[in-house]
Design an enzyme around this catalytic site. Structure first.
Site, short mmCIF file in Angstrom:
data_model
loop_
_atom_site.label_atom_id
_atom_site.label_comp_id
_atom_site.label_asym_id
_atom_site.label_seq_id
_atom_site.Cartn_x
_atom_site.Cartn_y
_atom_site.Cartn_z
N SER A 92 0.84 -1.27 0.06
CA SER A 92 -0.05 0.17 -0.03
C SER A 92 0.73 1.30 -0.16
CB SER A 92 -0.99 0.04 1.21
OG SER A 92 -1.78 1.21 1.48
N TYR A 149 -2.96 -0.55 10.48
CA TYR A 149 -2.88 -0.96 9.01
C TYR A 149 -1.59 -0.25 8.55
CZ TYR A 149 -4.06 -2.09 4.07
OH TYR A 149 -3.95 -2.59 2.89
#
Length: 276
Positions: free
Chosen positions: A133, A146
Site C-alpha cells: 500500500s 494498518y
C-alpha cells in the site's frame, strides 16, 4: 499446464479482478478466499478456490496442499493480497486489536510465504508478490494499525529480496493508493469492535473526519483507480523477465514516493496533519 498463480483474498476488489484478469491472460489461477461461501462462488465461475484464512494456519496448510495436488507439486507465483483495516487513533487502539490485524495482514502472509519458498527452491524458480500500500511507506493518520502491518511487510520483503538473490525466486511489492475495493466497508466491524471513539480524547476529530469517511462516503476518492490498475502491475510482476522490486499504483502513490525522497520528516508530517 499453463503458468500457475495462487491469489489470496479473491472475494472482491483487487483479488477478484486479479483472478479474472490473470485467467484471461492464460494463467491457471487458484483463487482463494477466507470464507467457504466465497470459495463456492469462485468455483461457480470455474476457478479452483481453496479456502485460505490467514488467521487459521491449518487452512493455510490445507489450501496450499490443494494447490500443489492440482499442479503436481509446483507453483509459479504467489500473490499475497487478502487484508483488512482497523481505523482509529493509535492511542485508542487496544493491543488485542493490533494482534488481530497482524495475524490477518502479516503473520498469515509470512506463514504462507514460508510454505511456498521450499516449493519454488525445489523447482528452481518462482515469484512472490505482496500487495502492500501507499501506507507501506507513508503513515497516514487514523490508520496506525494498518500502517504498522504494511511497514512490517515492506521491511520483511526487502530483507527477503536480498536473501533470495540468486535462488531464482523474485519478490516484489505492489503499492496501491486509492483503488476501488470494499476495504473501507469491511473495516467497519473491526472499528466497532475495538475502538471506543465516544470516550476518546479525540472524539471531536472522529466526528469531524473519520466517522464521515467510514459511514457516509460520497463516492470514489479523488484519483481512485479501478482494481484493474493493480492487475496490470501484477501481470508485469508475473510475466516480465526482470520484475521490479516495487510497483507504484495511482497518482498519490507516485507523488508520495517522490515527496518522501525530497522532503524531511517534519515537512511530511505537516502535509499529513491536514488529513486528520
Amino acid at each position: 499446464m499453463a503458468k500457475t498463480l495462487l491469489i489470496t483474498g479473491c472475494s472482491s476488489g483487487i483479488g477478484l479482478n486479479a483472478a479474472r484478469g490473470m485467467r484471461d491472460r492464460g494463467w491457471t489461477v487458484f483463487a482463494s478466499c477466507r470464507s467457504q461461501r466465497d470459495c463456492d462462488r469462485m468455483r461457480a465461475e470455474g476457478f479452483i478456490s481453496p479456502r485460505i484464512d490467514y488467521t487459521d494456519e491449518d487452512s493455510i496448510k490445507s489450501g496450499l496442499e490443494l494447490v500443489l495436488n492440482e499442479t503436481g507439486g509446483t507453483l509459479d507465483v504467489l500473490f499475497n493480497n487478502g487484508a483488512h483495516g482497523l481505523p482509529g487513533a493509535v492511542e485508542d487502539l487496544p493491543t488485542d486489536g493490533l494482534r488481530e490485524i497482524f495475524e490477518a495482514n502479516f503473520f498469515g502472509w509470512h506463514a504462507l510465504t514460508r510454505m511456498v519458498v521450499p516449493v519454488m527452491r525445489a523447482q528452481g524458480h518462482g515469484r512472490i508478490i505482496h500487495n502492500s500500500s501507499i501506507l507501506g511507506f507513508v503513515a497516514f493518520p487514523w490508520r496506525g494499525a494498518y500502517v504498522a502491518t504494511k511497514f512490517a511487510l515492506e521491511g520483511l520483503t526487502d530483507t527477503m529480496r536480498v536473501e533470495l538473490a540468486g535462488s531464482g525466486i523474485h519478490i516484489s511489492l505492489i503499492e496501491p493508493g486509492p483503488v476501488t475495493s470494499k476495504i473501507r466497508q469491511n473495516s467497519i466491524p473491526h472499528f466497532e469492535r475495538f475502538i471506543d471513539w465516544e470516550n476518546s480524547a479525540l472524539r471531536g476529530l472522529y466526528e469531524k473526519t473519520l466517522l464521515k469517511r467510514l459511514y457516509h462516503s460520497d463516492g470514489p476518492d479523488r484519483f481512485e483507480l479501478p482494481a484493474s490498475a493493480v492487475t496490470a502491475k501484477l501481470a508485469h510482476a508475473c510475466e516480465a523477465r526482470r520484475p521490479r522490486a516495487r510497483y507504484y499504483v495511482t497518482t498519490p502513490t507516485h507523488i508520495a514516493a517522490r515527496l518522501k525522497r525530497m522532503l524531511g520528516t517534519r515537512a511530511i508530517d505537516r502535509i499529513l496533519m491536514t488529513l486528520r
